[in-house]
Design a protein around this motif. Structure first.
Motif, PDB file in Angstrom:
ATOM      1  N   THR A 543     104.025  49.685  45.201  1.00 13.68           N
ATOM      2  CA  THR A 543     105.049  48.851  45.847  1.00 13.68           C
ATOM      3  C   THR A 543     104.576  48.503  47.240  1.00 13.68           C
ATOM      4  N   SER A 545     105.568  46.579  50.752  1.00 15.84           N
ATOM      5  CA  SER A 545     106.781  46.174  51.477  1.00 15.84           C
ATOM      6  C   SER A 545     106.439  45.752  52.895  1.00 15.84           C
ATOM      7  N   THR A 576     114.819  42.397  48.047  1.00 13.95           N
ATOM      8  CA  THR A 576     115.303  42.664  49.415  1.00 13.95           C
ATOM      9  C   THR A 576     116.433  43.700  49.424  1.00 13.95           C
ATOM     10  N   ASN A 581     111.520  43.317  52.484  1.00 12.70           N
ATOM     11  CA  ASN A 581     110.911  42.568  51.400  1.00 12.70           C
ATOM     12  C   ASN A 581     109.963  43.500  50.656  1.00 12.70           C
ATOM     13  N   SER A 582     109.966  43.488  49.343  1.00  8.10           N
ATOM     14  CA  SER A 582     109.051  44.353  48.590  1.00  8.10           C
ATOM     15  C   SER A 582     108.693  43.704  47.267  1.00  8.10           C
TER      16      SER A 582
END
Length: 599
Positions: A543, A545, A576, A581-582
């Motif tokens: 992930t 971000s 979000t 943000n990711s």
């Protein structure tokens, strides 16, 4: 005077004064004038000739006294009618005539016939005529004239009205002047006419009056009027009473009959009198109803939820009445005045009350268009009043290019049912994205006017189900999403009256004028110069971000190459929900690199 004895034979012509003139071959006949010429079939005796001579100017003819050969005939006539008496006479002329009433001569009644017009009771009696000539006179037998009253008339005056309205129906009495008591029952259809009240006219009001309303629910109104002893109604037209009815709302136009039964009429001695009773009717016309706007443009004479929805569009200014009649039906509040010249949220609330049956259907009335002064003013309290009912816009923050939300909140007092307002923002700095009812308005119907969003204007109308209210306290009524377009700074977002007027309504469609409207602001922050990029590993995924504030950066990636070339943008969308943000990507067997690239 002279006489001649003339002998006749069957062959000689009759001549008078014939002579033969000497020396002339012709005859000369008598050419003068002769008076009272008589022709006899015999020679008159000397004494007869002497008698004629001695009569002198009296002549030899005999005068005869008048003789009545046709007597005048007794007659009966209704008061106000006409009658004529005739007589036929023989006797020597000239004859003269004098008509008498009860033995007294009548003025200007000297013709062979006697014509009486508009006969009154005082003209009843014995009529005779005296005929006179030089030889004598003759008197006719008496002809009796009886004068009677025509039947009195009691009648209902027909009228007309509009369903749902109230009308007054007169009952008139055309009297002869000898009536003392009158009574009757008025019969009507209670499904069409509802009795309201009555007013007794003069002179009936001076007497003993009974109006029994016990049967009006079944369509019967009993009336009895008795004047004081020996008093009578004046001859001519009298208004007995005025009866008020409300006209029931009908599916179609009709006539409602009003008839009589149980009639009675008598004089001061309680002698029954004849009368004619004339029924009437009320013509009930179709009516349009307040709040009935659907289907367009004429409605359907019913109040339903579709009228409420369409009125919401009108109040939000996303649709408009097409003619004066439609405007008049749409502008239905305040109900006491059948409108105020504006279509606002109180009209929506009133239409909802009609549709739900909280208020009865009401015939249309009131203004047919806005006043010449133009737009209405907001029902708002001074902005310094920060207590009590408020509608306010929450402050918001954003970064350039970021989509964000601002909330409109109602500080409710517990009696609010609907509201309308407009939001103004700088269209060069922000773009409208969407709007939805907030948690506090989720049970209502929201109409959004975004027609002028490109000019920085939004309109909102929100109303709950009829006769319900917002709970007291803070109620988030509308969420508005905007996207920041410009540079950093603080910008106003304001409550206004265009395209939708600021107004709050209670459940009875009354404007709550003690409402305060408070504006908000939007802070657009400068993006960070060097946002950080982080990475976490979880099983077979990674992930990546970065901050939400990095709105002017794009996420890029590259695989197994020189880091200076070959970078490509990841298309998104990005998550979000965690406040950043990711994006989550699977782990591959090759090297993969990520970076944020400034626009």
């Amino acid at each position: 005077a002279s006489a001649a004895v003339i002998a006749l034979n069957n062959s000689a012509p009759l001549t008078i004064g014939s002579s033969v003139c000497a020396g002339l071959d012709g005859t000369q006949n008598y050419s003068g004038a002769m008076d009272e010429l008589s022709l006899y079939n015999r020679a008159l005796a000397s004494n007869e000739i002497a008698a004629i001579y001695n009569a002198g100017s009296a002549g030899k003819c005999t005068s005869f006294a008048p003789t009545i050969t046709l007597q005048p005939v007794s007659q009966s006539v209704l008061s106000g009618g006409n009658v004529i008496f005739n007589v036929a006479v023989s006797g020597s002329t000239p004859l003269s005539y004098q008509w008498n009433l009860n033995g007294s001569p009548l003025s200007n009644a000297t013709n062979t016939s006697l014509l009486l017009t508009n006969v009154q009771l005082s003209q009843a009696g014995s009529y005779s005529v005296v005929v006179t000539n030089v030889a004598g006179s003759a008197t006719s037998s008496n002809a009796v004239l009886a004068v009677t009253f025509p039947p009195a008339t009691i009648k209902v005056i027909s009228t007309n009205g509009v369903g749902g309205g109230i009308i007054s129906v007169p009952v008139l009495f055309i009297a002869n002047g000898n009536e003392n008591v009158v009574g009757f029952t008025l019969n009507f259809n209670p499904a069409l006419l509802t009795y309201v009240t009555n007013t007794i006219g003069s002179p009936a009001s001076t007497g003993f009056v009974i109006v029994n309303t016990g049967g009006v629910s079944t369509g019967k109104l009993v009336v009895a009027i008795a004047l004081p002893a020996a008093a009578t109604f004046p001859s001519g037209t009298n208004t007995l009473m005025e009866v008020e009815f409300s006209l029931n709302l009908l599916a179609s136009a009709t006539n409602a009959a009003i008839t009589f039964s149980n009639q009675q009429l008598s004089d001061p001695q309680a002698v029954p009198l004849s009368a004619t009773y004339v029924p009437g009717s009320v013509a009930i016309a179709l009516t349009d109803f307040e709040g009935d706007v659907s289907p367009r443009p004429s409605g359907d004479r019913t109040n339903t939820i579709t009228d409420l929805i369409l009125l919401g569009h009108y109040a939000a200014q996303v649709d408009f009445p097409t003619n004066a009649s439609e405007f008049q039906r749409a502008d239905c509040a305040p109900r006491s005045t059948l409108g105020d010249g504006y279509i606002t949220v109180i009209d929506c609330v009133q239409a909802g009350r009609y549709a739900a049956g909280y208020d009865p259907a009401t015939p249309v009335g009131g203004p047919t268009g806005p006043p010449a002064s133009g737009l209405a003013k907001a029902n708002s309290a001074p902005s310094s009043n920060l207590s009590g009912r408020q509608i306010w816009v929450a402050n918001a923050t954003s970064l350039p290019g970021q989509t964000f939300s601002t909330v409109v909140t109602l500080e409710a007092q517990g009696n609010e049912n609907a509201m309308g307002f407009s939001l103004l923002f700088d269209p060069a700095k922000f773009a409208f994205v969407s709007a939805a009812a907030g948690a506090g308005g989720s049970g209502g119907l929201l109409t959004v006017n975004s027609n002028s969003a490109s000019s920085g204007r939004l309109g909102f109308v929100l109303f709950l189900v009829p006769n319900s209210t917002f709970p007291a306290g803070s109620q988030q009524v509308v969420n508005v999403s905007l996207r920041s377009l410009g540079s950093a700074g603080t910008y106003a977002i304001s409550l206004a009256d265009q395209p939708v007027l600021r107004q709050v309504s209670d459940a009875a469609a009354n404007p709550l004028t003690d409402t305060t409207y408070l504006n908000g602001s939007i802070l657009v922050s400068a993006p960070p110069a060097n946002p950080s990029l982080s990475m976490t590993h979880d099983g077979n995924t990674i992930t990546v971000s970065w901050p939400l504030t990095a709105t002017n950066f794009s996420l890029q990636s590259i695989i197994n190459t020189v880091l200076s070339t070959g970078w490509s943008n990841l298309p998104g969308p990005f998550d979000t929900n965690s406040g950043v943000n990711s994006v989550t990507v699977p782990i591959s067997g090759t090297n993969q690199f990520f970076r944020l690239q400034s626009h």
